[in-house]
Scaffold this active site. Structure first.
Site, PDB file in Angstrom:
ATOM      1  N   HIS A 153      19.776  22.597   7.736  1.00  0.00           N
ATOM      2  CA  HIS A 153      18.365  22.934   7.945  1.00  0.00           C
ATOM      3  C   HIS A 153      18.205  23.828   9.178  1.00  0.00           C
ATOM      4  CE1 HIS A 153      13.943  21.721   8.051  1.00  0.00           C
ATOM      5  NE2 HIS A 153      14.119  22.303   9.223  1.00  0.00           N
ATOM      6  N   GLU A 154      18.798  23.408  10.280  1.00  0.00           N
ATOM      7  CA  GLU A 154      18.676  24.190  11.522  1.00  0.00           C
ATOM      8  C   GLU A 154      19.468  25.488  11.450  1.00  0.00           C
ATOM      9  OE1 GLU A 154      16.279  23.364  13.270  1.00  0.00           O
ATOM     10  OE2 GLU A 154      16.049  21.301  12.588  1.00  0.00           O
ATOM     11  N   HIS A 206      17.452  28.152   9.731  1.00  0.00           N
ATOM     12  CA  HIS A 206      16.468  28.816  10.592  1.00  0.00           C
ATOM     13  C   HIS A 206      17.106  29.988  11.340  1.00  0.00           C
ATOM     14  CE1 HIS A 206      13.010  26.276  10.026  1.00  0.00           C
ATOM     15  NE2 HIS A 206      13.674  25.185  10.351  1.00  0.00           N
TER      16      HIS A 206
END
Length: 165
Positions: free
Chosen positions: A78-79, A82
């Site tokens: 998820h990170e 980004h």
């Protein structure tokens, strides 16, 4: 709460996940994006944050100890997504179509915006708020902003404004 000392095996598993997903992204995107730095200093109820300009992923060590496999399978990708979206597309909506595409089509991970971890161990002073579908716990900072009229918080499920109990 004191920050737990993370076992080396967990740190290695997290790094392995990061490197595998980054290699997959570099292959699919035909790029050579640099590996982000992992920092285990995220506080509060956030599982992790991506610091785009410094190419850094901060992870919450308390939540990681309690949810090891979910961090490896979901939070790290998820990170990373980004950071990859920022490098690939520039500044776009944080969980917009580019991020969703990066998560699902490139990294092969379901695009979930929020985690469902138990937060009792990391929750400090919180204040109960209610909408029509559930109770919420707002942090001191959000509670104070709501009291001063600087912010109105809404439930992500029903859309109703949160009211202090």
């Amino acid at each position: 709460m004191k920050t737990p000392r993370l076992p080396i095996a967990i740190q290695q598993a997290v790094m392995r996940s990061l490197r595998e997903k980054l290699a997959l992204a570099n292959l699919k995107l035909e790029r050579n994006y640099q590996e982000p730095k992992l920092v285990y200093q995220q506080r509060g109820t956030a599982a992790g944050t991506a610091w785009l300009e410094s190419n850094e992923i901060r992870l919450n060590p308390v939540l990681m100890m309690e949810n090891q496999q979910a961090f490896i399978d979901e939070v790290v990708p998820h990170e990373l997504a980004h950071i990859l979206v920022w490098r690939h597309f520039g500044r776009v909506a944080p969980h917009g179509k580019e991020w969703k595409w990066m998560m699902e089509s490139v990294l092969g991970v379901p695009a979930r915006r929020t985690h469902q971890f138990e937060l009792e161990s990391v929750r400090r002073n919180t204040f109960p708020y209610r909408c029509k579908c559930q109770q919420h716990q707002l942090t001191v900072r959000r509670h104070n902003r709501a009291l001063r009229g600087e912010a109105v918080y809404r439930c992500v499920h029903c859309g109703e404004a949160l009211i202090a109990e």
